[in-house]
Design a protein around this motif. Structure first.
Motif, PDB file in Angstrom:
ATOM      1  N   GLU A  56     -44.225 -15.160  27.694  1.00 57.68           N
ATOM      2  CA  GLU A  56     -43.980 -15.995  26.854  1.00 57.68           C
ATOM      3  C   GLU A  56     -43.357 -17.257  27.747  1.00 57.68           C
ATOM      4  N   PRO A  57     -43.276 -18.413  27.424  1.00 60.04           N
ATOM      5  CA  PRO A  57     -42.790 -19.637  28.202  1.00 60.04           C
ATOM      6  C   PRO A  57     -41.358 -19.368  28.566  1.00 60.04           C
ATOM      7  N   ASP A  58     -40.670 -18.731  27.748  1.00 55.99           N
ATOM      8  CA  ASP A  58     -39.240 -18.391  28.357  1.00 55.99           C
ATOM      9  C   ASP A  58     -38.940 -17.476  29.561  1.00 55.99           C
ATOM     10  N   GLY A  59     -40.155 -16.594  29.737  1.00 56.01           N
ATOM     11  CA  GLY A  59     -40.214 -15.527  30.735  1.00 56.01           C
ATOM     12  C   GLY A  59     -40.124 -13.979  30.048  1.00 56.01           C
ATOM     13  N   ASN A  60     -39.879 -14.014  28.741  1.00 53.85           N
ATOM     14  CA  ASN A  60     -40.044 -12.774  28.114  1.00 53.85           C
ATOM     15  C   ASN A  60     -41.402 -12.146  27.843  1.00 53.85           C
ATOM     16  N   LEU A  61     -41.318 -10.725  28.198  1.00 53.80           N
ATOM     17  CA  LEU A  61     -42.684 -10.136  27.681  1.00 53.80           C
ATOM     18  C   LEU A  61     -42.921  -9.708  26.248  1.00 53.80           C
ATOM     19  N   SER A  62     -43.899 -10.155  25.596  1.00 53.69           N
ATOM     20  CA  SER A  62     -44.342  -9.673  24.213  1.00 53.69           C
ATOM     21  C   SER A  62     -45.218  -8.633  24.421  1.00 53.69           C
ATOM     22  N   VAL A  63     -44.992  -7.580  23.875  1.00 55.58           N
ATOM     23  CA  VAL A  63     -46.059  -6.428  23.671  1.00 55.58           C
ATOM     24  C   VAL A  63     -46.679  -6.070  22.423  1.00 55.58           C
ATOM     25  N   ILE A  64     -47.956  -6.190  22.349  1.00 53.33           N
ATOM     26  CA  ILE A  64     -48.661  -5.662  21.103  1.00 53.33           C
ATOM     27  C   ILE A  64     -49.358  -4.232  21.338  1.00 53.33           C
ATOM     28  N   PRO A  65     -48.809  -3.272  20.888  1.00 51.01           N
ATOM     29  CA  PRO A  65     -49.443  -1.762  21.150  1.00 51.01           C
ATOM     30  C   PRO A  65     -50.729  -1.799  20.523  1.00 51.01           C
ATOM     31  N   THR A  66     -51.551  -0.780  20.867  1.00 53.81           N
ATOM     32  CA  THR A  66     -52.901  -0.472  20.072  1.00 53.81           C
ATOM     33  C   THR A  66     -52.317   0.258  18.981  1.00 53.81           C
ATOM     34  N   SER A  67     -53.379   0.103  17.952  1.00 53.62           N
ATOM     35  CA  SER A  67     -53.281   0.815  16.563  1.00 53.62           C
ATOM     36  C   SER A  67     -52.714   2.248  16.534  1.00 53.62           C
ATOM     37  N   GLN A  68     -53.103   2.858  17.588  1.00 54.13           N
ATOM     38  CA  GLN A  68     -52.627   4.454  17.642  1.00 54.13           C
ATOM     39  C   GLN A  68     -51.432   4.598  18.287  1.00 54.13           C
ATOM     40  N   SER A  69     -50.908   3.651  19.021  1.00 51.33           N
ATOM     41  CA  SER A  69     -49.793   3.658  19.816  1.00 51.33           C
ATOM     42  C   SER A  69     -48.390   3.208  19.145  1.00 51.33           C
ATOM     43  N   ARG A  70     -48.796   2.288  18.139  1.00 49.49           N
ATOM     44  CA  ARG A  70     -47.587   1.741  17.239  1.00 49.49           C
ATOM     45  C   ARG A  70     -46.769   2.777  16.540  1.00 49.49           C
ATOM     46  N   PRO A  71     -45.590   2.338  16.247  1.00 47.68           N
ATOM     47  CA  PRO A  71     -44.813   3.273  15.397  1.00 47.68           C
ATOM     48  C   PRO A  71     -45.433   3.392  13.808  1.00 47.68           C
ATOM     49  N   VAL A  72     -45.306   4.545  13.110  1.00 48.30           N
ATOM     50  CA  VAL A  72     -45.777   4.318  11.978  1.00 48.30           C
ATOM     51  C   VAL A  72     -44.722   3.767  11.021  1.00 48.30           C
ATOM     52  N   THR A  73     -45.623   2.981  10.025  1.00 55.79           N
ATOM     53  CA  THR A  73     -44.686   2.226   9.134  1.00 55.79           C
ATOM     54  C   THR A  73     -44.935   2.642   7.636  1.00 55.79           C
ATOM     55  N   PRO A  74     -44.167   2.565   6.855  1.00 54.12           N
ATOM     56  CA  PRO A  74     -44.427   3.179   5.336  1.00 54.12           C
ATOM     57  C   PRO A  74     -45.745   2.431   4.842  1.00 54.12           C
ATOM     58  N   ASN A  75     -46.131   1.294   5.247  1.00 58.08           N
ATOM     59  CA  ASN A  75     -47.435   0.753   4.794  1.00 58.08           C
ATOM     60  C   ASN A  75     -48.661   1.519   5.334  1.00 58.08           C
TER      61      ASN A  75
END
Length: 231
Positions: free
Chosen positions: A134-153
């Motif tokens: 990101e512009p402020d130097g932080n790293l945003s991570v978007i995981p794969t659908s199989q690696s993301r935490p399970v949600t109630p949805n």
């Protein structure tokens, strides 16, 4: 007398510098843009001049000019034409593959990237769909659908509304705006305080109302006697 004048000058410089920093805006150090950071560095040097050369007017005018210039540049960056005035997001991982050229552009080596991924909870690059600097130097991570935490949805589960917890008492003082927002009164609050073993509002360090209507009270006299060791 000379020491008193110097101390007074230090206090005045501190207050004026604080006002200029507040003028620039509310940001943490990690969120500063390059022009904000540059303005703060120059402002620190200019504002300190009265402590050395005993000339206050030029230093105050210079600090104010720098602060106003930073505000103007920040205002310009809100316009669509200047969105990328400072910097723009850069994708360093796409579809599980590291973009080596993007790493070079951002002067980031591989061990540092892997360290940032671990801080986000990902130990394998293949678990990451996209990683964006990101512009402020932080790293945003978007995981794969199989690696993301399970949600109630994902499990098709219905959940209740959580909302936000309202502090009704902070450091012995009633927060009347929050009490009014919750459609409660001081009589109800007084009864709840007595149930907790306290006799006065001043005995309450913190009282929070959750969305279920439960009031959690922490008293000044409460203590933590058993704590684990932290290494």
């Amino acid at each position: 007398m000379e020491a008193f004048v110097y101390i007074s000058r230090c206090i005045i410089v501190l207050l004026f510098s604080w006002l200029c920093v507040r003028l620039i805006g509310k940001k943490s150090i990690s969120q500063l843009t390059s022009y904000d950071f540059t303005a703060l560095m120059i402002m620190a040097n200019v504002a300190a001049e009265p402590l050395v050369y005993k000339i206050s007017s030029k230093a105050f005018l210079g600090s104010l000019t720098i602060a106003v210039a930073a505000v103007v540049i920040g205002w310009m960056s809100l316009r669509s034409k200047f969105y990328n005035f400072d910097a723009k997001p850069d994708i360093v991982i796409a579809n599980g593959k590291i973009d080596k050229e993007a790493l070079k552009r951002n002067r980031m080596n591989l061990p540092f990237l892997l360290s940032l991924l671990r801080l986000q909870g990902y130990v394998k690059v293949s678990d990451v769909e996209f990683a964006i600097i990101e512009p402020d130097g932080n790293l945003s991570v978007i995981p794969t659908s199989q690696s993301r935490p399970v949600t109630p949805n994902d499990l098709k589960l219905d959940t209740q509304y959580e909302g936000i917890t309202l502090p009704l008492i902070i450091d012995g003082e009633i927060q009347y705006n929050n009490l009014k927002f919750a459609k409660l009164d001081t009589a109800w609050l007084g009864q709840e305080i007595k149930k907790s073993g306290a006799s006065r509002t001043e005995d309450v360090f913190l009282a929070e109302l959750d969305t279920t209507g439960k009031l959690n009270i922490d008293l000044f006299k409460d203590s933590v006697d058993n704590k684990p060791g932290i290494f």
